[in-house]
Design an enzyme around this catalytic site. Structure first.
Site, PDB file in Angstrom:
ATOM      1  N   CYS A  82      -9.525   8.580  -0.904  1.00 28.69           N
ATOM      2  CA  CYS A  82      -9.355   9.254  -2.199  1.00 28.69           C
ATOM      3  C   CYS A  82      -9.989  10.645  -2.229  1.00 28.69           C
ATOM      4  CB  CYS A  82      -9.945   8.389  -3.310  1.00 28.69           C
ATOM      5  SG  CYS A  82      -9.153   6.776  -3.450  1.00 28.69           S
ATOM      6  N   CYS A 126      -5.641  10.541 -10.733  1.00 26.99           N
ATOM      7  CA  CYS A 126      -5.449   9.131 -10.377  1.00 26.99           C
ATOM      8  C   CYS A 126      -6.313   8.206 -11.216  1.00 26.99           C
ATOM      9  CB  CYS A 126      -5.747   8.917  -8.893  1.00 26.99           C
ATOM     10  SG  CYS A 126      -5.460   7.209  -8.356  1.00 26.99           S
ATOM     11  N   CYS A 140      -3.246   7.439   0.899  1.00 28.15           N
ATOM     12  CA  CYS A 140      -3.239   6.335  -0.076  1.00 28.15           C
ATOM     13  C   CYS A 140      -2.837   5.044   0.630  1.00 28.15           C
ATOM     14  CB  CYS A 140      -2.281   6.653  -1.223  1.00 28.15           C
ATOM     15  SG  CYS A 140      -2.529   5.635  -2.701  1.00 28.15           S
ATOM     16  N   CYS A 148      -7.469  13.324  -1.362  1.00 28.20           N
ATOM     17  CA  CYS A 148      -6.115  13.136  -1.894  1.00 28.20           C
ATOM     18  C   CYS A 148      -5.730  14.277  -2.833  1.00 28.20           C
ATOM     19  CB  CYS A 148      -6.032  11.808  -2.648  1.00 28.20           C
ATOM     20  SG  CYS A 148      -4.387  11.477  -3.314  1.00 28.20           S
ATOM     21  N   GLU A 179      16.340   5.616   8.439  1.00 31.05           N
ATOM     22  CA  GLU A 179      16.009   4.824   7.252  1.00 31.05           C
ATOM     23  C   GLU A 179      16.320   3.342   7.448  1.00 31.05           C
ATOM     24  OE1 GLU A 179      14.191   5.576   4.883  1.00 31.05           O
ATOM     25  OE2 GLU A 179      14.106   7.747   5.128  1.00 31.05           O
TER      26      GLU A 179
END
Length: 345
Positions: A203, A212, A196, A206, A43
């Site tokens: 899309c 959305c 995305c 997705c 991270e």
DNA sequence: GAATCGTGGTC
DNA sequence: TGACCAAGATT
């Protein structure tokens, strides 16, 4: 009742990207648990940095320092050299501070608690939430650039960033499930990194295409809005590469704070705005010769053009020389390595 | 809120 | 080729 998060987790179970620090949904089902040290390491490296750039660095760090205690015991210069090329060097300085704090104050175990994580050097709101959810499966709202983009599109939010951040965080808060929060956090980020995506979102495939709002409005590709950035000024300066007859190089460890802080580098002039005369600042008396060409490099907030001067000096020359067999060009930050390459290639 | 702080890939 | 972009933190 079925939540949106269920659709995303179902997608993630099939499409989770493989990464060296990640425990796949299948492995978790078989009982595997993430190593908090590996989660933290990944991270920190992933802050503003792509998975492709991080992977090799992560594997080198984990091989060289397998536990947080190993890392805490490392020399500063070793860690900074290993981080060279990855950028944002405050992360490496804080990486060491954090490892030493975990050993000194937490018995060598990363805390699971979000508030305790936040107090550690280099761990901010995003990273604290990511570690507590991914490594310990505690429910925290993870908001990175991917999540901001996904939320802006899901709710067709046109307020530009960074002003939109609290709004987008609220949306993310409402969507975060109690079950599998760690997998959910990684799923939203995978979604943002693959389907995305910033430029041309896919899309059609997705898992959230139906709910959305931006897809319905046809605005997905233009979200999230961002406030305009300032133009980058151009600066210039000079670096000096002196090599002794025995092969040792004149090098310095840069000041802890500021640009390239704590990194190895060539001595040189200040870097001033173009238009001002290029400052001259040879570190020692030597027969300096200008190298053909120049180094061009772009930092976050300015462009840089560097003249490179070189000289051979006697073995009794004054200054801090690094012996030839202890100098690895890969320990240099990229701009400094470019100067070395100009002399050496 | 605005600046500072890297780098390599992409279009 | 230059602007944009990436799993942000710190001051």
């Amino acid at each position: 009742m079925r939540d949106l998060s269920d659709d995303l987790l179902e997608w993630y179970d099939v499409h989770a990207r493989a990464m060296p620090w990640r425990v796949s949904p299948g492995a978790k089902k078989a009982g595997a648990r993430p190593d908090p040290y590996a989660v933290w390491m990944s991270e920190i490296m992933l802050q503003q940095t792509t998975v492709a750039a991080v992977t090799a660095y992560f594997q080198r760090f984990m091989a060289r320092w397998p536990t947080v205690a190993d890392l805490a015991a490392a020399e500063d210069s070793e860690v900074m050299g290993e981080w060279a090329g990855l950028g944002y060097y405050a992360r490496a300085r804080n990486l060491l501070k954090c490892a030493r704090a975990v050993v000194a104050d937490h018995g060598g175990q990363f805390p699971a608690d979000h508030a305790a994580l936040l107090k550690l050097p280099g761990i901010g709101p995003y990273t604290a939430a990511a570690i507590s959810s991914i490594a310990f499966d505690l429910r925290h709202v993870v908001v990175d650039g991917n999540v901001e983009r996904v939320m802006a599109r899901m709710f067709d939010e046109h307020t530009p960033l960074p002003a939109a951040k609290p709004i987008l965080t609220d949306h993310a808060e409402r969507l975060t499930p109690d079950q599998r929060p760690g997998d959910y956090a990684q799923a939203v980020m995978d979604l943002g990194a693959t389907i995305c995506s910033p430029k041309s979102p896919a899309c059609g495939i997705c898992p959230w295409r139906d709910p959305c709002a931006a897809r319905l409005a046809g605005t997905a590709a233009e979200l999230p809005k961002k406030t305009a950035k300032k133009p980058k000024p151009v600066r210039h300066g000079t670096v000096y590469l002196a090599q002794r007859e025995d092969g040792a190089w004149l090098l310095e460890t840069r000041a802890e704070k500021g640009l390239l802080g704590g990194m190895l580098g060539w001595p040189g002039s200040d870097w001033v705005d173009i238009g001002e005369p290029r400052p001259v600042a040879p570190p020692i008396h030597a027969p300096w010769v200008k190298v053909d060409g120049e180094v061009r490099h772009t930092f976050t907030h300015f462009h840089l053009m560097l003249d490179v001067m070189t000289a051979r000096v006697a073995n009794d020359a004054t200054g801090t020389f690094l012996p030839h067999d202890r100098f690895r060009p890969s320990d240099l930050p990229t701009v400094m390595r470019k100067a070395y390459d100009l002399v050496h290639k």
